[in-house]
Design a protein around this motif. Structure first.
Motif, short mmCIF file in Angstrom:
data_model
loop_
_atom_site.label_atom_id
_atom_site.label_comp_id
_atom_site.label_asym_id
_atom_site.label_seq_id
_atom_site.Cartn_x
_atom_site.Cartn_y
_atom_site.Cartn_z
N ALA A 146 26.13 -41.68 22.18
CA ALA A 146 25.06 -41.03 22.96
C ALA A 146 24.82 -41.92 24.18
N PRO A 147 25.73 -41.86 25.15
CA PRO A 147 25.70 -42.86 26.22
C PRO A 147 24.39 -42.83 27.02
N VAL A 148 23.82 -44.01 27.16
CA VAL A 148 22.58 -44.18 27.93
C VAL A 148 22.94 -44.33 29.40
N ARG A 149 22.23 -43.56 30.23
CA ARG A 149 22.48 -43.61 31.67
C ARG A 149 21.24 -44.13 32.37
N GLU A 150 21.46 -44.61 33.57
CA GLU A 150 20.38 -45.11 34.43
C GLU A 150 19.22 -44.11 34.45
N GLY A 151 18.03 -44.59 34.16
CA GLY A 151 16.85 -43.74 34.28
C GLY A 151 16.50 -42.94 33.03
N ASP A 152 17.31 -43.04 31.98
CA ASP A 152 17.05 -42.27 30.76
C ASP A 152 15.79 -42.74 30.03
N VAL A 153 15.18 -41.80 29.32
CA VAL A 153 14.16 -42.14 28.34
C VAL A 153 14.85 -42.11 26.97
N VAL A 154 14.75 -43.21 26.26
CA VAL A 154 15.50 -43.41 25.02
C VAL A 154 14.53 -43.63 23.86
N TYR A 155 14.81 -42.96 22.76
CA TYR A 155 14.02 -43.15 21.53
C TYR A 155 14.94 -43.65 20.43
N VAL A 156 14.50 -44.70 19.73
CA VAL A 156 15.27 -45.32 18.66
C VAL A 156 14.40 -45.33 17.40
N SER A 157 14.90 -44.78 16.30
CA SER A 157 14.14 -44.87 15.05
C SER A 157 14.64 -46.06 14.23
N ALA A 158 13.81 -46.50 13.28
CA ALA A 158 14.08 -47.74 12.54
C ALA A 158 14.39 -48.85 13.55
N ALA A 159 13.55 -48.92 14.55
CA ALA A 159 13.84 -49.78 15.70
C ALA A 159 13.58 -51.26 15.43
N ALA A 160 12.91 -51.56 14.33
CA ALA A 160 12.77 -52.97 13.95
C ALA A 160 13.91 -53.41 13.04
N GLY A 161 14.82 -52.49 12.72
CA GLY A 161 15.94 -52.82 11.86
C GLY A 161 17.08 -53.46 12.63
N ALA A 162 18.12 -53.78 11.89
CA ALA A 162 19.23 -54.54 12.48
C ALA A 162 19.93 -53.76 13.58
N VAL A 163 20.18 -52.47 13.36
CA VAL A 163 20.84 -51.65 14.39
C VAL A 163 19.86 -51.27 15.49
N GLY A 164 18.70 -50.78 15.07
CA GLY A 164 17.75 -50.25 16.04
C GLY A 164 17.25 -51.29 17.03
N SER A 165 17.00 -52.50 16.55
CA SER A 165 16.47 -53.51 17.47
C SER A 165 17.50 -53.87 18.54
N VAL A 166 18.75 -53.88 18.18
CA VAL A 166 19.80 -54.17 19.17
C VAL A 166 20.00 -52.95 20.08
N ALA A 167 20.00 -51.75 19.50
CA ALA A 167 20.23 -50.54 20.30
C ALA A 167 19.17 -50.40 21.39
N GLY A 168 17.93 -50.65 21.04
CA GLY A 168 16.86 -50.52 22.04
C GLY A 168 17.04 -51.50 23.19
#
Lengths: 339, 339
Positions: A146-168
């Motif tokens: 789900a490629p993030v582009r300049e200016g995007d609004v991004v939502y990450v669930s389980a964002a305090a987890g190992a994957v989510g914290s890095v993804a954000g």
């Protein structure tokens, strides 16, 4: 040291869980460690990874990419250890390696399955977290699935987890205008903003996620990194702007389910807004490990990528760690440190 | 002929349906046709298209790409007609045009919204079906949204419909090894094989679609063109091979629903098998119309693309045609012929 007569402790699957795993599904056992054959190494494990996806391997589910764990056999998973005997010129005694035979004190494996790690910039256990499969999962999600582009609004669930914290954090690096995360409880939600630099944090225990997401992203979202499924996926679909993209990485909300969980009731929004929902398995991206580790080690060293760990001590505590990670007991990477 | 004092019949939205539309939701009314302004044309409609997606515009649903129909105003949709008055040099009197103001006998519109059609190779109404938005929908689905590759196994739902019948045949042209379609009832199922060249046909009225699909595609499918949603989408996800792709084109099974319809309960398969589900709106592909019409007109002329039509006569029959298309009363394109 030789492995002759060496006895290793290991965590075996005693029985398959129904719903949430319980202690009785695991057994701490001892097993004789074979001599390494030509081309093999003997590793003494020092860290092992505990990941939500492992719950799926406890079921007898033939559709998994990885086969089910077998009853009476040890579990498997990413681990770090020190080579204590070697019959491979490539991987000498004393090397620190990452490999896939965790859940045991000692492991014998082909040297080809052991990657020598460089701990000059980062601690060894980073290779199970931000520099390991979980970090690569986050990297693949925001760059390819789900490629993030300049200016995007991004939502990450389980964002305090190992994957989510890095993804954000990677989403921010890729130019996201706004990064929103969700987590369970005020402490984790606070961490998202204070430590990981998210713009807004949702606490899914505080109320319906749909309303919170609408408030945090009044103009909608472009990208969703889904580690949870269920209500979170439905809320994200409902908040998507035209052309939005979701990486379906995991669905921890359903891993302990004993009956099929209905999917989101707003799937027609996928048609209306031309959305893309794409599932991923990190194994499809292993070829990117060298590139990824090179970049991410620098981000860790200069603190532009922040991480958290939840460390449990002792192999006997590993089952509780897995039960806990499925309940969200961890912040960041759930690790077991072996003595 | 001038439009002065010209009265046109039109089908208006009388009230919004709850569930399946009924005759009382429509009203046949008369309205004065304005004089074409500079740059406009007056068109006498000869054919109009009736499509399942129109049901969504009968609701007051702000999320649609196209706005809701307004109560007391005429419905809209693709139509073909003859220009009977013109104040545009580009679109002369006598030209046959396709445009978007169906559901009425006469329409005044900007010349820019009227595409002159070429009926030297194909009949005019083809521009509402295989050469119109439904044909382009099928083309976009199999070439871009869920691209069909050489050797793929492809499953198309509502395959006797206007989009599905074209999608299945185009999938074959693109090199699919096996094309499977589903339809309602033995007559339509038979048509899939006998007329449209599908390899296998499922009759969703004859039993659960999951079992029928498993039998028709024992090794799984690579591409799914979804016009139905519901059980069909769940069955397709369950049958997908690793890396499979679904184009979410429509969801006719849910258009008349009065409550949210739960999504497929096997969405985690999307993660496990790295599937892509992608929604589409044909308007995003209108720039491909010239390319598409050029190719498809040739396929129609040489009979490599076969089509069916279900023709209803008279504007007053258009509401019944829409109610019918939502029940699957049509084979191929549902059209209203205007006198």
């Amino acid at each position: 040291m030789t492995s002759n007569n060496l006895i290793s402790r290991e965590i075996q699957l005693a029985s398959r869980p129904s719903g949430e795993p319980v202690a009785a599904n695991f057994r701490l056992a001892e097993a004789k460690v074979p001599e390494p054959a030509e081309g093999q190494v003997l590793v003494r494990n020092t860290w092992m990874s505990v990941d939500p996806y492992m719950r799926g391997r406890m079921d007898d589910a033939p559709s998994m990419i990885l086969p089910p764990f077998e009853i009476g056999a040890p579990l498997e998973g990413s681990a770090i250890g020190e080579v204590v005997a070697s019959r491979s010129a490539d991987v000498p005694v004393g090397a620190l390696v990452s490999h896939f035979l965790g859940w045991r004190d000692h492991a014998v494996l082909d040297a080809a399955g052991a990657a020598v790690i460089d701990t000059s910039l980062v601690p060894a256990q980073s290779y199970l977290g931000p520099l390991g499969p979980t970090g690569l999962t986050a990297y693949a999600a925001v760059t390819d699935v789900a490629p993030v582009r300049e200016g995007d609004v991004v939502y990450v669930s389980a964002a305090a987890g190992a994957v989510g914290s890095v993804a954000g954090q990677l989403a921010r690096t890729l130019g996201a205008a706004r990064v929103i995360g969700s987590a369970g409880g005020p402490a984790k939600a606070g961490l998202l903003v204070d430590r990981f630099g998210f713009d807004a944090a949702l606490d899914h225990r505080a109320g319906p996620i749909t309303a919170q997401l609408a408030e945090a992203a009044p103009d909608g979202i472009d990208v969703y990194i889904d580690n949870v499924g269920g209500d979170h996926l439905e809320a994200a679909i409902g908040a998507m702007r035209v052309g939005g993209r979701a990486a379906l990485v995991g669905a921890v909300s359903g891993y302990n389910a004993t009956a099929p969980v209905p999917g989101p009731s707003n799937l027609f929004t996928v048609v209306e807004r031309q959305l893309t929902l794409r599932g991923m398995q990190v194994s499809a991206y292993f070829h990117l490990f060298p590139e990824f580790i090179g970049r991410a080690a620098g981000w860790l060293a200069d603190r532009s990528l922040r991480t958290e760990e939840t460390v449990v001590d002792g192999l006997d505590q590993a089952p509780a760690a897995l039960i806990g990670v499925l309940r969200g007991a961890n912040t960041g990477k759930m690790l077991v440190r072996l003595p």
